[in-house]
Design a protein around this motif. Structure first.
Motif, PDB file in Angstrom:
ATOM      1  N   MET A 106       0.871  -1.166   0.000  1.00 34.31           N
ATOM      2  CA  MET A 106       0.000   0.000   0.000  1.00 34.31           C
ATOM      3  C   MET A 106       0.914   1.223   0.000  1.00 34.31           C
ATOM      4  O   MET A 106       1.835   1.279   0.806  1.00 34.31           O
ATOM      5  CB  MET A 106      -0.836   0.058   1.287  1.00 34.31           C
ATOM      6  CG  MET A 106      -1.700  -1.145   1.548  1.00 34.31           C
ATOM      7  SD  MET A 106      -3.295  -1.034   0.723  1.00 34.31           S
ATOM      8  CE  MET A 106      -3.365   0.686   0.326  1.00 34.31           C
ATOM      9  N   VAL A 114       4.896   3.595   2.922  1.00 35.66           N
ATOM     10  CA  VAL A 114       4.543   2.330   2.314  1.00 35.66           C
ATOM     11  C   VAL A 114       4.263   1.306   3.403  1.00 35.66           C
ATOM     12  O   VAL A 114       4.966   1.249   4.401  1.00 35.66           O
ATOM     13  CB  VAL A 114       5.698   1.850   1.413  1.00 35.66           C
ATOM     14  CG1 VAL A 114       5.604   0.360   1.171  1.00 35.66           C
ATOM     15  CG2 VAL A 114       5.670   2.592   0.097  1.00 35.66           C
ATOM     16  N   THR A 115       3.209   0.547   3.206  1.00 37.97           N
ATOM     17  CA  THR A 115       2.896  -0.542   4.125  1.00 37.97           C
ATOM     18  C   THR A 115       2.985  -1.852   3.360  1.00 37.97           C
ATOM     19  O   THR A 115       2.338  -2.007   2.328  1.00 37.97           O
ATOM     20  CB  THR A 115       1.447  -0.399   4.658  1.00 37.97           C
ATOM     21  OG1 THR A 115       1.285   0.899   5.220  1.00 37.97           O
ATOM     22  CG2 THR A 115       1.154  -1.469   5.705  1.00 37.97           C
ATOM     23  N   MET A 117       2.073  -5.595   2.883  1.00 37.03           N
ATOM     24  CA  MET A 117       1.006  -6.497   3.309  1.00 37.03           C
ATOM     25  C   MET A 117       1.503  -7.933   3.208  1.00 37.03           C
ATOM     26  O   MET A 117       1.903  -8.373   2.138  1.00 37.03           O
ATOM     27  CB  MET A 117      -0.218  -6.333   2.413  1.00 37.03           C
ATOM     28  CG  MET A 117      -0.795  -4.929   2.448  1.00 37.03           C
ATOM     29  SD  MET A 117      -2.262  -4.766   1.411  1.00 37.03           S
ATOM     30  CE  MET A 117      -1.521  -4.768  -0.202  1.00 37.03           C
TER      31      MET A 117
ATOM     32  N   ALA B 130      -7.058  -2.968   0.999  1.00 32.09           N
ATOM     33  CA  ALA B 130      -6.698  -1.576   1.256  1.00 32.09           C
ATOM     34  C   ALA B 130      -7.437  -1.058   2.479  1.00 32.09           C
ATOM     35  O   ALA B 130      -6.845  -0.476   3.389  1.00 32.09           O
ATOM     36  CB  ALA B 130      -7.030  -0.724   0.033  1.00 32.09           C
ATOM     37  N   ASN B 133      -6.226  -2.253   5.739  1.00 35.60           N
ATOM     38  CA  ASN B 133      -4.963  -1.661   6.163  1.00 35.60           C
ATOM     39  C   ASN B 133      -5.113  -0.168   6.449  1.00 35.60           C
ATOM     40  O   ASN B 133      -4.116   0.540   6.616  1.00 35.60           O
ATOM     41  CB  ASN B 133      -3.899  -1.891   5.090  1.00 35.60           C
ATOM     42  CG  ASN B 133      -3.338  -3.299   5.136  1.00 35.60           C
ATOM     43  OD1 ASN B 133      -2.435  -3.585   5.919  1.00 35.60           O
ATOM     44  ND2 ASN B 133      -3.899  -4.196   4.336  1.00 35.60           N
ATOM     45  N   TYR B 135      -6.323   2.203   4.483  1.00 32.99           N
ATOM     46  CA  TYR B 135      -6.115   3.112   3.362  1.00 32.99           C
ATOM     47  C   TYR B 135      -7.410   3.390   2.606  1.00 32.99           C
ATOM     48  O   TYR B 135      -8.234   2.485   2.431  1.00 32.99           O
ATOM     49  CB  TYR B 135      -5.123   2.500   2.371  1.00 32.99           C
ATOM     50  CG  TYR B 135      -3.680   2.674   2.741  1.00 32.99           C
ATOM     51  CD1 TYR B 135      -2.861   3.551   2.046  1.00 32.99           C
ATOM     52  CD2 TYR B 135      -3.115   1.950   3.785  1.00 32.99           C
ATOM     53  CE1 TYR B 135      -1.530   3.697   2.372  1.00 32.99           C
ATOM     54  CE2 TYR B 135      -1.782   2.094   4.126  1.00 32.99           C
ATOM     55  CZ  TYR B 135      -0.990   2.972   3.409  1.00 32.99           C
ATOM     56  OH  TYR B 135       0.333   3.114   3.743  1.00 32.99           O
TER      57      TYR B 135
END
Lengths: 153, 153
Positions: A106, A114-115, A117, B130, B133, B135
DNA sequence: TGATGGGTTGATATTTTATAACAATCAGGG
DNA sequence: CCCTGATTGTTATAAAATATCAACCCATCA
């Protein structure tokens, strides 16, 4: 940009230690240069470009040439310590280097954070889609752009 | 490379017509240059780089400059007639230009053919990931590398 | 010991991909 | 016809990545 704080030095240190350990197990060479480049990738804690790494690496010494950085990055990616973000031409440290995998990300369009996952379910769905389309799965990139929780507030 | 045959000229022609029609509806300008670039993107029926388009466009006339191609591609992407494949720095014609969307692709590592997946379920899963998380979803790229059915045989 | 060979790094040059900036041209509305 | 904004042309440059060959390091083994 407000963001959740953590002890970043510690986080870098543990990434370096993990890499060291994994390389010992795999009998691959975690050289000073590779170590330093991994440290620099982590130092920003956001996607960093190869040339940004190059600039940092060159501080206080003769400027290094691009291949030096790209080769180190290639190694780190190969070992799974770093992921490349295709949509940004940039690199991030991997949050789970023990298990080689392609990264699914993400990316916040506001703060650039930035993540990664690491959801198995998502991975499974992607593999399944490949199979349904008649492809033998090799790997995949998933980069979702959006606005993160912090930036929405 | 053996591949399923179809009448490719016809397929290009219908993509051009569809684009024409959509531009009329949207009152955007489907100029000769843009039309020609779209035709060239489709002509290969595989991912094509900007500079390959440039070369083709330049045949039999004064060589055009990169911005000419990149601007046309920007327009075509904006309108949803063309997708960019990030992992290849290349472009493909969109198989469903009526509905603007981000492309999700399967890329064959043997023959380079690309299959666009227009599966709503996949799209939904990505949106859901998304959200989970934290977002706000904007868009996403998914590029799966693998070996296609033809190449496996 | 010191020769050998693989892996790594250094160094130079170049290729590939993309954009900035400004000028010229075109197309449609007043 | 003239103005205006969009499009295209042109020149230059930036950004990202790789090819190639030389130098170096260091473990192994004759």
């Amino acid at each position: 940009m407000l963001k959740h704080k953590h002890n970043h030095d510690e986080c870098i240190e543990s990434a370096l230690e993990a890499a060291q350990k994994i390389c010992e197990e795999r009998e691959t060479r975690f050289t000073p240069l590779r170590r330093r480049v991994l440290e620099l990738v982590w130092s920003k804690h956001q996607p960093i470009t190869a040339y940004e790494v190059l600039d940092l690496l060159s501080e206080g010494q003769k400027r290094v040439a691009p291949p030096t950085v790209y080769r180190a990055l290639d190694f780190l990616i190969e070992e799974g310590f770093v992921h490349r973000i295709e949509s940004l031409n940039a690199f991030v440290g991997c949050s789970d280097p023990e298990h080689k995998h392609q990264g699914h990300f993400m990316i916040c369009t506001k703060c650039s954070n930035v993540t990664e996952m690491n959801e198995k379910s998502l991975h499974d769905v992607i593999k399944k889609a490949a199979k349904e389309n008649g492809y033998t799965y090799e790997n995949s990139i998933l980069e979702i752009a959006g606005v993160c929780e912090n930036c929405r507030n």
